[in-house]
Design a protein around this motif. Structure first.
Motif, PDB file in Angstrom:
ATOM      1  N   ALA A 164      -6.463 -38.322  18.757  1.00 49.42           N
ATOM      2  CA  ALA A 164      -7.762 -38.990  18.821  1.00 49.42           C
ATOM      3  C   ALA A 164      -8.819 -38.092  18.194  1.00 49.42           C
ATOM      4  N   ILE A 165      -9.749 -38.715  17.456  1.00 46.26           N
ATOM      5  CA  ILE A 165     -10.866 -37.967  16.884  1.00 46.26           C
ATOM      6  C   ILE A 165     -12.162 -38.709  17.187  1.00 46.26           C
ATOM      7  N   ASP A 166     -13.262 -37.973  17.183  1.00 45.18           N
ATOM      8  CA  ASP A 166     -14.583 -38.546  17.416  1.00 45.18           C
ATOM      9  C   ASP A 166     -15.419 -38.290  16.167  1.00 45.18           C
ATOM     10  N   ILE A 167     -15.778 -39.371  15.460  1.00 45.20           N
ATOM     11  CA  ILE A 167     -16.584 -39.218  14.243  1.00 45.20           C
ATOM     12  C   ILE A 167     -17.966 -39.848  14.424  1.00 45.20           C
ATOM     13  N   THR A 168     -18.409 -39.980  15.674  1.00 41.13           N
ATOM     14  CA  THR A 168     -19.702 -40.628  15.930  1.00 41.13           C
ATOM     15  C   THR A 168     -20.868 -39.844  15.332  1.00 41.13           C
ATOM     16  N   ALA A 201      -7.018 -36.630   9.753  1.00 45.33           N
ATOM     17  CA  ALA A 201      -6.319 -36.794  11.032  1.00 45.33           C
ATOM     18  C   ALA A 201      -5.025 -37.582  10.844  1.00 45.33           C
ATOM     19  N   LEU A 202      -5.077 -38.629  10.013  1.00 44.94           N
ATOM     20  CA  LEU A 202      -3.866 -39.411   9.741  1.00 44.94           C
ATOM     21  C   LEU A 202      -2.788 -38.552   9.091  1.00 44.94           C
ATOM     22  N   ASP A 203      -3.208 -37.592   8.273  1.00 42.96           N
ATOM     23  CA  ASP A 203      -2.254 -36.711   7.600  1.00 42.96           C
ATOM     24  C   ASP A 203      -1.476 -35.834   8.586  1.00 42.96           C
ATOM     25  N   GLU A 230       2.898 -43.599  14.119  1.00 43.50           N
ATOM     26  CA  GLU A 230       2.127 -43.096  15.255  1.00 43.50           C
ATOM     27  C   GLU A 230       0.715 -43.677  15.233  1.00 43.50           C
ATOM     28  N   ILE A 231       0.029 -43.533  16.366  1.00 41.17           N
ATOM     29  CA  ILE A 231      -1.278 -44.153  16.569  1.00 41.17           C
ATOM     30  C   ILE A 231      -2.385 -43.098  16.580  1.00 41.17           C
ATOM     31  N   LEU A 232      -3.431 -43.364  15.797  1.00 37.65           N
ATOM     32  CA  LEU A 232      -4.643 -42.540  15.788  1.00 37.65           C
ATOM     33  C   LEU A 232      -5.780 -43.348  16.392  1.00 37.65           C
ATOM     34  N   LEU A 233      -6.489 -42.741  17.331  1.00 33.80           N
ATOM     35  CA  LEU A 233      -7.700 -43.351  17.883  1.00 33.80           C
ATOM     36  C   LEU A 233      -8.901 -42.696  17.228  1.00 33.80           C
ATOM     37  N   VAL A 234      -9.821 -43.505  16.726  1.00 30.47           N
ATOM     38  CA  VAL A 234     -11.027 -42.987  16.074  1.00 30.47           C
ATOM     39  C   VAL A 234     -12.236 -43.560  16.804  1.00 30.47           C
TER      40      VAL A 234
END
Length: 81
Positions: A11-15, A29-31, A37-41
């Motif tokens: 998970a990443i926070d780009i707010t 992050a996807l890399d 797999e699942i990435l939460l943004v």
């Protein structure tokens, strides 16, 4: 009380980011995760809401869900393609 997060691998926070850094951070992050797999943004603002899911799809990934959060941010669920 916040709702439970979807199952994810990272998970990443780009707010706090602005375009184009929002997708650069997402792509980096996807890399780091495996195909499928699942990435939460966590993101905020009209431009990232429009651009990050579209850019992820353009890169061959699958934006699965966009979930509005109580604080006004959104959670984008991306499956790596």
């Amino acid at each position: 009380m916040t709702s439970p997060l979807p199952v994810h691998h990272k998970a990443i926070d780009i707010t706090a980011e602005t375009c184009p850094m929002t997708f650069v951070r997402t792509r980096l992050a996807l890399d780091t995760i495996q195909t499928g797999e699942i990435l939460l943004v966590r993101l905020k603002g009209a431009d990232p809401l429009a651009n990050v899911p579209r850019a992820a799809a353009d890169q061959g990934h699958d934006p699965l869900e966009l979930l509005e959060q109580p604080d006004g941010s959104w959670l984008l669920v991306i499956q790596k393609g």
